[in-house]
Design a protein around this motif. Structure first.
Motif, PDB file in Angstrom:
ATOM      1  N   ASN A 171      26.793  44.472  45.420  1.00 15.17           N
ATOM      2  CA  ASN A 171      27.634  43.740  46.377  1.00 15.17           C
ATOM      3  C   ASN A 171      26.905  43.416  47.674  1.00 15.17           C
ATOM      4  OD1 ASN A 171      29.732  43.786  44.574  1.00 15.17           O
ATOM      5  ND2 ASN A 171      30.760  45.563  45.494  1.00 15.17           N
ATOM      6  N   ASP A 172      26.139  44.367  48.197  1.00 17.76           N
ATOM      7  CA  ASP A 172      25.436  44.114  49.455  1.00 17.76           C
ATOM      8  C   ASP A 172      24.352  43.068  49.267  1.00 17.76           C
ATOM      9  OD1 ASP A 172      24.733  44.878  52.315  1.00 17.76           O
ATOM     10  OD2 ASP A 172      22.833  45.261  51.292  1.00 17.76           O
ATOM     11  N   LYS A 210      24.068  35.365  49.828  1.00 16.63           N
ATOM     12  CA  LYS A 210      25.038  34.371  50.296  1.00 16.63           C
ATOM     13  C   LYS A 210      24.769  34.001  51.754  1.00 16.63           C
ATOM     14  CE  LYS A 210      29.982  33.540  50.948  1.00 16.63           C
ATOM     15  NZ  LYS A 210      31.348  34.121  50.900  1.00 16.63           N
ATOM     16  N   SER A 236      25.871  39.746  49.134  1.00 18.06           N
ATOM     17  CA  SER A 236      26.230  39.312  50.491  1.00 18.06           C
ATOM     18  C   SER A 236      25.002  38.790  51.232  1.00 18.06           C
ATOM     19  CB  SER A 236      26.858  40.478  51.256  1.00 18.06           C
ATOM     20  OG  SER A 236      27.085  40.132  52.597  1.00 18.06           O
TER      21      SER A 236
END
Length: 705
Positions: free
Chosen positions: A661-662, A668, A665
């Motif tokens: 997830n990190d 992105k 992020s």
């Protein structure tokens, strides 16, 4: 001989009784000057006699007036001549001075009559200066020549004895001689303009008019009988002028004549002011470089019209911005108090003096410039108490910073008028902070985004993005951290107080630090810099604040390339004079590059900047906008028509299933930054540039779905 060569042959210092100053010094200067200004403690018509050759040439070839700021130290004969000349009807000048011309012979032999004629025809203008404590005793001349400004200053008063009898010295500075001379001339020019506009805190200037001269002549008639000293003459004159209502307001905001905020490239300023002025509350969201500072000062000036008096408090995020704001306020005929280098006690004392001036009607406006931190100190208590006696306006620069919990807890209701300024008023990832700002300052009443500003009041720019590869050690560290993060993936859903969550966050930060401080960025920067060092000019390099080694590595690279640079960190901004020297040297091209971490993000106004190298950027959109604003400001002085942005991006090797997830992020965030800069750039999504990197980032994000 060319005029520049003549001026360059002038000696740096002269002694009056050893030289013919009219012929050797003032003559060559006046022959190439179109404006003359002088500040002098003593003036007499005898100075026209001593400078007859120089001044007659100027008066014959130029149409501008010669401006003098003088102490009231005149002879009775000169004072009477000034009074008679000042009250003369222009239509009567041919009758009063039949056939008179300010020739060299007349200036030399009929100096009193020449003085009267020149005042009557407005070829010489005077203002009388009275100092609150002590005497106005400066001796400076300032000339605008075709080659730049030149100053003559020293111990010589503008009197006959000063120029020819006394042992006096004068020095000469030419602004094209170097930084030291430029600073001397700039200081003299600023002082003259401040005094002429009557906005000095320490000296009051009075127009030469009938009332002033009538009082002065009456005082001089009594001088011998009463044995009045020069200080007593000043005090008596000041008292008479105040009683007659001749003393103007010392401090009053006034929109400068040169500021066109209603039409043209900056017409958005007028629209912004109109949107705010109705309620006296609100936030102006104006792109960096769009003139937020001047817009807010126009708004403050218009707010003044609704009040008997108004105290304006300007709060800025950093010390470095204090003096930049002070310079802009000075354009509005106010000499503000800047807390740069001052103690809390100094600032409180200044506030007390401002309130006294407002109460006594000495000023209509006072301006106090402090940091955001001061609004959370005990100074806020003094401002709060003052609000019951005088209306106060708060201008919050970079107002998004005031959405923090520290100011929310300390915020007072002291301010009748509130104006927030920001290129990005919305606090990213902080809805509560944004809500507080719009509640305290008011809503965003005007928005002027970057895409509207570019090509209008901001120059277009090219965007070049460079792919950086991690070295072997960095790749190994990246892989190890990624492995540990995947093992702790469950911790991302735990409460922030959980130890596993803290460990997971720390590992993520360490991995991101590898990207920000990647050693390959230094090599990529070296490739991006022009090969010829002479082609490198007015550039900024933004380094990470997470690893001091990157800034040191950049500085080392520039040193090896023999590039003139200076770093700007908290150490440099702590010294007012050092910071001024750095900015001046960068502006005039002496310094080719400034290196920094985050200090240059907010508020630095160096419009000459042409290129930015972004070695490190975070995911906050506000920072991207601020950094663009550093380089997109128009600069008529250097004919800048575009800017260049170099960005550096690390896309680490990612195996299938390794995008946690990190990391998702992070990818992105990089995609959004590159897309942001690309969409606004003039070269767009060019092949083999940002387009290929954007495609790669999109592919990584899609594979993570």
């Amino acid at each position: 001989m060319e005029t520049l060569e003549v001026l360059n042959k002038l000696e740096p210092i002269y002694f009056a009784n050893e030289h013919n100053l009219d012929e050797e010094v003032f003559g060559p200067i006046c022959q190439t000057s179109d404006h003359i200004r002088c500040m002098t403690g003593y003036f007499s018509s005898g100075s026209l006699r001593e400078l007859a050759q120089s001044l007659s040439h100027f008066l014959k070839t130029q149409s501008t007036s010669i401006k003098f700021i003088i102490s009231p130290n005149l002879s009775q004969e000169d004072a009477e001549a000034l009074r008679n000349a000042n009250s003369s009807d222009k239509n009567l000048i041919p009758l009063l001075f039949p056939g008179f011309e300010p020739t060299e012979d007349n200036l030399r032999t009929r100096s009193v009559e020449s003085l009267a004629y020149l005042v009557a025809t407005r070829r010489i203008e005077f203002k009388i200066a009275i100092q609150k404590d002590g005497l106005f005793h400066t001796k400076c001349w300032l000339f605008d020549t075709e080659h730049g400004r030149l100053s003559v200053h020293g111990s010589i008063n503008a009197t006959q004895n000063g120029f020819s009898v006394n042992t006096e010295q004068l020095s000469i500075d030419k602004e094209w001689d170097g930084e030291k001379s430029r600073k001397v001339i700039s200081a003299i020019s600023k002082k003259f303009n401040t005094l002429w506009a009557n906005v000095s805190q320490h000296v009051t200037t009075f127009d030469i008019n009938d009332h002033t001269l009538n009082h002065l002549c009456e005082i001089y008639r009594n001088k011998s009988r009463e044995g009045l000293s020069q200080r007593e003459i000043q005090q008596r004159l000041e008292s008479c002028l105040i009683q007659k209502g001749e003393k103007r307001l010392l401090r009053r905001l006034k929109i400068p004549d040169w500021l066109n905020y209603q039409t043209g490239p900056y017409s958005h300023q007028g629209q912004a002011v109109s949107s705010w002025v109705g309620s006296g509350r609100g936030i102006l969201s104006i792109a960096t470089g769009g003139g937020k500072t001047l817009t807010s000062l126009v708004a403050a000036t218009l707010a003044t019209h609704q009040e008997e008096s108004l105290l304006v408090v300007i709060a800025v995020p950093t010390k470095a911005l204090l003096d930049q704001w002070a310079k802009d306020v000075a354009h509005f005929s106010i000499e503000p108090f800047s807390s740069f280098g001052k103690t809390g006690r100094d600032t409180k004392r200044a506030l007390k003096g401002m309130l006294r001036n407002l109460r006594l009607g000495i000023s209509k406006n006072e301006v106090l410039i402090v940091t955001h931190a001061a609004l959370k100190s005990d100074l806020a208590d003094d401002i709060d108490k003052a609000s019951s006696r005088v209306p106060i306006m708060l201008i919050g620069d970079e107002v998004h910073n005031l959405g923090s919990s520290g100011f929310k807890e300390a915020a007072r209701e002291s301010f009748k008028y509130r104006l927030g300024l920001s290129a990005t008023a919305v606090r990213q990832f902080d809805e509560d902070g944004t809500a507080f700002l719009t509640d305290y300052f008011g809503p965003v009443v005007y928005d002027f985004p970057l895409d509207a500003a570019i090509g209008n009041c901001l120059v277009p720019y090219e965007y070049h993005v460079h792919r950086v590869v991690l070295d072997e050690n960095e790749e190994e560290a990246w892989s190890e951290l990624t492995h540990q993060i995947r093992q702790l993936a469950y911790a991302a859903e735990l409460p922030d107080t959980a130890k596993e969550k803290e460990r997971w966050k720390l590992l993520c930060l360490q991995r991101r630090r590898i990207v920000e401080s990647a050693s390959g960025k230094i090599a990529a920067l070296a490739q991006s810099l022009p090969k010829d060092r002479e082609d490198i000019k007015r550039s900024l390099v933004f380094c990470t604040d997470k690893d001091p080694e990157q800034l040191l590595a950049v500085n080392a690279l520039l040193t090896r390339r023999s590039i003139n640079f200076h770093q700007v960190t908290a150490e440099e901004t702590a010294s007012k004079q050092l910071l001024v020297n750095i900015v001046d040297s960068f502006s005039d091209g002496s310094l080719q590059i400034l290196t920094s971490k985050r200090v240059l993000d907010e508020g630095f106004n160096i419009p000459q900047t042409e290129t930015a190298y972004l070695l490190a950027s975070n995911t906050v959109r506000r920072q991207w906008i601020q950094r663009l604003g550093r380089v997109l400001r128009s600069s008529p002085a250097t004919n800048k028509d575009h800017a260049i942005i170099h960005d550096y991006i690390v896309i680490p090797k990612v195996n299938d299933g390794e995008i946690d997830n990190d990391l998702a992020s992070l990818i992105k965030g990089e995609y959004e930054r590159v897309s942001f800069f690309s969409k606004l750039s003039s070269n767009g999504l060019e092949k083999n540039g940002s387009l290929s990197i954007i495609s790669e980032l999109i592919s990584l994000m899609e594979n993570n779905k």
